[in-house]
Design a protein around this motif. Structure first.
Motif, mmCIF file in Angstrom:
data_model
loop_
_atom_site.group_PDB
_atom_site.id
_atom_site.type_symbol
_atom_site.label_atom_id
_atom_site.label_comp_id
_atom_site.label_asym_id
_atom_site.label_seq_id
_atom_site.Cartn_x
_atom_site.Cartn_y
_atom_site.Cartn_z
ATOM 1 N N LEU A 104 -14.387 48.037 -54.182
ATOM 2 C CA LEU A 104 -14.729 49.089 -53.221
ATOM 3 C C LEU A 104 -14.987 48.520 -51.826
ATOM 4 O O LEU A 104 -14.865 49.222 -50.833
ATOM 5 C CB LEU A 104 -15.954 49.884 -53.699
ATOM 6 N N TYR A 105 -15.301 47.242 -51.765
ATOM 7 C CA TYR A 105 -15.502 46.612 -50.456
ATOM 8 C C TYR A 105 -14.236 46.754 -49.605
ATOM 9 O O TYR A 105 -14.298 47.005 -48.406
ATOM 10 C CB TYR A 105 -15.850 45.132 -50.658
ATOM 11 N N LEU A 106 -13.093 46.603 -50.258
ATOM 12 C CA LEU A 106 -11.838 46.817 -49.527
ATOM 13 C C LEU A 106 -11.636 48.305 -49.242
ATOM 14 O O LEU A 106 -11.205 48.689 -48.155
ATOM 15 C CB LEU A 106 -10.647 46.262 -50.323
ATOM 16 N N THR A 107 -11.953 49.137 -50.249
ATOM 17 C CA THR A 107 -11.762 50.576 -50.066
ATOM 18 C C THR A 107 -12.518 51.069 -48.831
ATOM 19 O O THR A 107 -11.986 51.846 -48.044
ATOM 20 C CB THR A 107 -12.262 51.333 -51.318
ATOM 21 N N VAL A 108 -13.743 50.586 -48.672
ATOM 22 C CA VAL A 108 -14.541 50.987 -47.519
ATOM 23 C C VAL A 108 -13.792 50.664 -46.225
ATOM 24 O O VAL A 108 -13.774 51.456 -45.287
ATOM 25 C CB VAL A 108 -15.913 50.270 -47.546
ATOM 26 N N GLN A 109 -13.144 49.512 -46.207
ATOM 27 C CA GLN A 109 -12.406 49.145 -44.993
ATOM 28 C C GLN A 109 -11.136 49.968 -44.823
ATOM 29 O O GLN A 109 -10.721 50.271 -43.713
ATOM 30 C CB GLN A 109 -12.050 47.666 -45.030
ATOM 31 N N LEU A 110 -10.519 50.326 -45.955
ATOM 32 C CA LEU A 110 -9.325 51.171 -45.857
ATOM 33 C C LEU A 110 -9.699 52.533 -45.268
ATOM 34 O O LEU A 110 -8.914 53.142 -44.541
ATOM 35 C CB LEU A 110 -8.671 51.343 -47.228
ATOM 36 N N LEU A 111 -10.902 52.993 -45.599
ATOM 37 C CA LEU A 111 -11.345 54.275 -45.064
ATOM 38 C C LEU A 111 -11.390 54.244 -43.532
ATOM 39 O O LEU A 111 -11.168 55.247 -42.875
ATOM 40 C CB LEU A 111 -12.728 54.643 -45.607
ATOM 41 N N GLU A 112 -11.678 53.049 -42.996
ATOM 42 C CA GLU A 112 -11.765 52.916 -41.535
ATOM 43 C C GLU A 112 -10.429 53.193 -40.854
ATOM 44 O O GLU A 112 -10.379 53.494 -39.667
ATOM 45 C CB GLU A 112 -12.217 51.495 -41.165
ATOM 46 N N LEU A 113 -9.342 53.047 -41.615
ATOM 47 C CA LEU A 113 -8.024 53.250 -41.018
ATOM 48 C C LEU A 113 -7.723 54.717 -40.774
ATOM 49 O O LEU A 113 -6.803 55.064 -40.039
ATOM 50 C CB LEU A 113 -6.932 52.660 -41.918
ATOM 51 N N GLY A 114 -8.461 55.576 -41.451
ATOM 52 C CA GLY A 114 -8.222 57.001 -41.276
ATOM 53 C C GLY A 114 -6.954 57.512 -41.952
ATOM 54 O O GLY A 114 -6.528 58.630 -41.707
ATOM 55 N N ILE A 115 -6.348 56.691 -42.786
ATOM 56 C CA ILE A 115 -5.140 57.122 -43.493
ATOM 57 C C ILE A 115 -5.558 57.724 -44.844
ATOM 58 O O ILE A 115 -6.452 57.190 -45.500
ATOM 59 C CB ILE A 115 -4.195 55.920 -43.719
ATOM 60 N N PRO A 116 -4.933 58.839 -45.247
ATOM 61 C CA PRO A 116 -5.272 59.441 -46.547
ATOM 62 C C PRO A 116 -5.095 58.433 -47.690
ATOM 63 O O PRO A 116 -4.164 57.636 -47.679
ATOM 64 C CB PRO A 116 -4.268 60.575 -46.685
ATOM 65 N N ILE A 117 -6.019 58.473 -48.634
ATOM 66 C CA ILE A 117 -6.013 57.489 -49.715
ATOM 67 C C ILE A 117 -6.064 58.176 -51.069
ATOM 68 O O ILE A 117 -6.805 59.146 -51.253
ATOM 69 C CB ILE A 117 -7.243 56.558 -49.598
ATOM 70 N N ILE A 118 -5.245 57.675 -51.992
ATOM 71 C CA ILE A 118 -5.431 58.036 -53.397
ATOM 72 C C ILE A 118 -5.933 56.775 -54.076
ATOM 73 O O ILE A 118 -5.312 55.718 -53.948
ATOM 74 C CB ILE A 118 -4.115 58.481 -54.053
ATOM 75 N N LEU A 119 -7.054 56.868 -54.760
ATOM 76 C CA LEU A 119 -7.587 55.688 -55.409
ATOM 77 C C LEU A 119 -7.156 55.676 -56.869
ATOM 78 O O LEU A 119 -7.437 56.620 -57.605
ATOM 79 C CB LEU A 119 -9.103 55.679 -55.275
ATOM 80 N N ALA A 120 -6.427 54.646 -57.269
ATOM 81 C CA ALA A 120 -6.036 54.514 -58.667
ATOM 82 C C ALA A 120 -7.071 53.645 -59.358
ATOM 83 O O ALA A 120 -7.197 52.463 -59.058
ATOM 84 C CB ALA A 120 -4.646 53.898 -58.786
ATOM 85 N N LEU A 121 -7.829 54.249 -60.234
ATOM 86 C CA LEU A 121 -8.857 53.514 -60.966
ATOM 87 C C LEU A 121 -8.161 52.816 -62.127
ATOM 88 O O LEU A 121 -8.141 53.289 -63.254
ATOM 89 C CB LEU A 121 -9.898 54.524 -61.452
ATOM 90 N N ASN A 122 -7.562 51.668 -61.810
ATOM 91 C CA ASN A 122 -6.655 51.016 -62.758
ATOM 92 C C ASN A 122 -7.418 50.104 -63.734
ATOM 93 O O ASN A 122 -8.593 49.848 -63.555
ATOM 94 C CB ASN A 122 -5.612 50.216 -61.960
ATOM 95 N N ILE A 123 -6.658 49.640 -64.735
ATOM 96 C CA ILE A 123 -7.247 48.821 -65.807
ATOM 97 C C ILE A 123 -8.419 49.592 -66.429
ATOM 98 O O ILE A 123 -9.456 49.048 -66.785
ATOM 99 C CB ILE A 123 -7.686 47.422 -65.297
ATOM 100 N N TYR A 124 -8.195 50.877 -66.523
ATOM 101 C CA TYR A 124 -9.213 51.772 -67.042
ATOM 102 C C TYR A 124 -9.493 51.475 -68.508
ATOM 103 O O TYR A 124 -10.602 51.647 -68.994
ATOM 104 C CB TYR A 124 -8.711 53.217 -66.876
ATOM 105 N N ASP A 125 -8.444 50.993 -69.198
ATOM 106 C CA ASP A 125 -8.600 50.691 -70.624
ATOM 107 C C ASP A 125 -9.651 49.604 -70.856
ATOM 108 O O ASP A 125 -10.530 49.728 -71.700
ATOM 109 C CB ASP A 125 -7.253 50.289 -71.252
#
Ligand SMILES: Nc1nc2c(ncn2[C@@H]2O[C@H](COP(=O)(O)OP(=O)(O)OP(=O)(O)O)[C@@H](O)[C@H]2O)c(=O)[nH]1
Ligand SMILES: [Mg+2]
Lengths: 722, 47
Positions: free
Chosen positions: A98-119
């Protein structure tokens, strides 16, 4: 027709490439260690009248890049402004991701978060509040298991809905606190007036934040030095209220947010199992056992490679030197081809290319094992175990990953050095990579080992690979003291959990690696065979010894005299090996082919018809499969190469036995292992480092190294009475 | 070998040199496993 560009971003090893493969049916390279993808790659997918460009990016921990492949990821996200980002998150490591996700939010670009390796997260007993996560970040969240294609349909639908404007994704603006927000505002306002061009190039909030942080790369890009008055003014109150540097203050805030969000959305129930990965690692990463285990594993691999591939190699050999040569000869005679054309095809092309094709099965098994190594997670462990040794040469264990990849082919390893931090580390590693024995050297080893060391085949092969690693460390040590001075910082590398590779991936990636060798045989080994035939037959009709190639070989052979193989045959083959190491074998096969074809012409089996030969070939392939399986089951050393000795000796092998002794053969193999890297490695070095200088260094250094090592082996061996 | 043979041989030789040049220089040794060499190619189209 509508086109959207979707960037796939996320931490290294979170499954980005696997996700794209699942969505678009591509075969992007996947492996269980951080740093597989080092270049952006695009997969295009068309659904109804929507074209989706999925861009696979190298993994990155933050948008303040340290290494080159991270720069590639950041540049794409920031400059090319994709329409949508799919942030692939490893759900077993939510907070760090999420540390990266927080920075991606700064870009203002729409994001879909894939919660991968869910298994795996589920297995660990993790429970996620997906609604809450969506709400907190203002983005879509979809759980996925990329390896099992779970959640893929949902992702695709989300992309489609987004593209057609069925819903909006407005990422939350994370509030960094009064002080910083006011600075951001001041900078944005100022740039709007003074430098609107800059704001059209970069996302404004992100740019303002980077200017506040004083990010060196960004400052350089936008031509600011940092003491511009507007920046100073905007930051002045920050300096007053916070003594620590602003960059780490911002990092703390981001970590704080990642931590807070994680606490809100993730509940960890007790997972039932004892951690399997930890258990294995306690042994494999052991201070004293680590390296011996790695060395033993390697020996085991060679044993397996020999046992399994030998019957298939024999089959290809018999088929090519028998029916294929015979029928090509007949066919050409029937159509009345001139003698020289027959010779070109049989003694040139078939002998040359055939000699390399014979070893495709060994190469296949080796590539399979390397793919297994990449997929299981052991690769990162080897890097970890080698860390101490690598530190002695001023590199860290991470450098061992490109080197290990070099066991497949040295060329991709040169590109894989991108995961290293400094230019010096990259260059030094690139210089050591060619000492790792690539698949192309296998044909040379196997033919000589078959002729001289068949009783100890796996051990001798193993010794060559280990010699390569050992010489790499020795050379690194010398280079660290001379051309490439420097120290490596502490080793930080994530160790992924062990995973059982997906069978389909395993097969696809093995094939992708093997394909390279097959294509090579069909194109440039073929071309070189033709060229060599001309060199061997100019002037036409003379003894090979007096041909152009023979004379070239004789001129240089004195150089190899002290190494025990100063014949024109060996010398000219070695020189030709600059093009590709397999060429050493193909050229030798051409030089020694004559008698073989002549025998064939007299035709032991002349009475056999084409159909009979075809039937034989099929039948014997069946036997080869049976033998291979038998070898595997009957385990170690009962059959394999030594068993084939009763069969008729191949001409190349018996020729070699007449010319080399076991000692000179081993010196020759060591030389082939260590001497100049092939031209394609050179081209890769030029591409990555911008000049031919590094390849020039490699040519000189490696040739000298090879010469001295072979000299030491031969002369030392003689003194010891071998 | 007459003139005709030599001409044909010459063409074959040049063809081989060309294949060598093309696969080593242009195709960068057909290196498939490497990530670095194919940045401009799309990996697969599902059109
Ligand atoms: N169990 C499980 N494993 C997964 C899943 N997705 C990916 N993997 C495994 O995770 C590893 C990493 O996958 P990659 O697709 O190479 O990861 P990446 O994010 O592209 O990594 P880099 O290119 O190094 O940044 C591989 O071993 C995959 O098989 C998943 O949903 N579940
Ligand atoms: Mg990847």
């Amino acid at each position: 027709m509508k086109t959207i560009t979707v960037a796939i971003a996320g931490n290294p090893n979170s499954g980005k490439s696997t996700l794209i493969n699942a969505i678009a049916g591509t075969n992007l390279q996947v492996g269980n260690w951080p740093g597989v993808t080092v270049e952006k790659k695009t997969a295009t997918l068309k659904i109804d009248d929507l074209i989706i460009n999925l861009v696979d990016l190298p993994g990155t921990y933050s948008l303040s890049p340290y290494t080159q492949e991270e720069v590639i990821a950041r540049d794409f996200l920031v400059r090319e402004k994709p329409d949508l980002i799919i942030d692939v998150v490893d759900s077993t490591n939510l907070e760090r991701n999420l540390y990266l996700t927080v920075q991606l939010l700064e870009l203002g670009i729409p994001i879909i978060l894939a919660l991968n390796i869910y298994d795996e997260a589920k297995k660990k007993g993790y429970e996620f509040d997906i609604e809450k996560l969506q709400e907190l970040l203002g983005i879509r969240v979809i759980p996925t298991v990329a390896t099992k294609k779970e959640g893929i349909k949902e992702i695709l639908n989300a992309i489609k809905d987004f593209a057609y404007g069925f819903y909006n994704i407005t990422p939350k603006k994370i509030n960094y606190g009064e002080d910083i927000e006011s600075s951001i505002k001041a900078i944005e306002e100022n740039l709007k007036v003074t430098n609107p061009l800059l704001l059209s190039k970069y996302p404004s909030r992100w740019l303002a934040l980077k200017l506040i942080e004083g990010d060196e790369l960004v400052m350089k890009e936008v031509d600011l030095i940092g003491d511009e008055t507007f920046l100073q003014e905007a930051k002045s109150h920050l300096f007053k209220s916070h003594d620590e540097d602003i960059e780490s203050m911002l990092a703390d805030i981001r970590y704080g947010i990642a931590n807070g969000v994680t606490r809100d959305v993730l509940k960890k129930k007790d997972g039932k199992r004892v951690d399997f990965t930890e258990k294995i690692d306690r042994i494999v990463l052991n201070r004293y056992l680590g390296i011996p285990i790695f060395l033993f594993a390697m020996w085991f691999v060679f044993k397996f490679a020999f046992d399994f591939s030998a019957p298939f190699s024999d089959w290809i050999d018999t088929t090519i030197s028998g029916p294929v040569t015979k029928w090509t000869f007949h066919a050409l005679t029937v159509v009345g081809s001139p003698q020289w054309v027959i010779s070109l095809l049989t003694e040139g092309v078939i002998a040359g290319v055939g000699a390399v094709l014979v070893f495709i099965p060994v190469i296949a098994v080796m590539m399979f094992i390397i793919t297994l190594l990449e997929g299981s997670g052991y690769m990162a462990r080897v890097a970890f175990v080698m860390d101490r040794l690598m530190h002695s040469i001023g590199l860290h264990g991470k450098s061992f990953i490109p080197m290990l990849l070099g066991f497949g082919c040295n060329v991709p390893s040169i590109y894989a050095t991108r995961v290293l931090e400094t230019e010096r580390d990259r260059k030094l590693t690139a210089l050591l990579v060619p000492l790792m024995s690539c698949g192309a050297r296998l044909p040379v080893y196997v033919i000589f080992i078959g002729a001289f060391f068949s009783d100890h085949a796996p051990t001798v092969l193993w010794s060559l690979y280990v010699l390569g690693i050992f010489m790499a460390i020795a050379l690194g040590f010398i280079l660290k003291k001379t051309l490439y001075k420097g120290f490596a910082p502490v080793f930080i590398m994530e160790l992924p959990p062990y995973r059982v590779p997906v069978f389909r991936d395993l097969m696809i990636h093995t094939w992708q690696k093997l394909k390279h060798f097959v294509i090579k045989a069909g194109t440039y080994i073929f071309a070189v065979s033709v060229i060599m035939w001309f060199l061997l037959n100019t002037p036409y009709g003379v003894e090979k010894e007096n041909s152009a190639l023979g004379r070239i070989g004789k001129t240089i052979s004195p150089v190899f005299e002290p190494l025990g193989f100063g014949t024109w045959e060996a010398s000219s083959s070695l020189v030709a090996g600059l093009i590709a190491k397999e060429v050493v074998v193909s050229t030798m096969a051409q030089i020694y082919v004559k008698e073989e074809v002549e025998e064939e012409k007299e035709g032991v089996d002349k009475e056999k018809g084409f159909i009979d030969d075809l039937k034989d070939a099929f039948l014997s392939f069946g036997f080869a499969i049976r033998d291979a399986i038998e070898n595997l089951i009957s385990g170690f050393g009962i059959k394999s190469l030594s068993a084939n000795e009763e069969e008729e000796q191949r001409p190349l092998k018996s020729k070699l036995q007449g010319i080399f002794t076991p000692l000179t053969a081993y010196a020759f193999l060591a030389f082939v292992l260590l001497y100049w890297p092939c031209v394609v490695v050179g081209i890769a070095m030029k591409q990555e480092f911008g000049s031919w200088k590094l390849y020039g260094q490699a040519l000189v250094i490696h040739s000298l190294l090879a010469w001295f090592v072979a000299f030491a082996i031969y002369q030392g061996g003689r003194i010891l009475g071998f | 070998m007459d003139i005709m043979d030599i001409a044909v041989a010459g063409v074959i030789f040049i063809g081989a040199v060309y294949i060598l040049y093309r696969s080593i220089w242009k195709k960068k040794g057909h290196c498939s496993g490497c990530n670095g060499c194919c940045s401009k190619t799309k990996d697969k189209f599902l059109l």
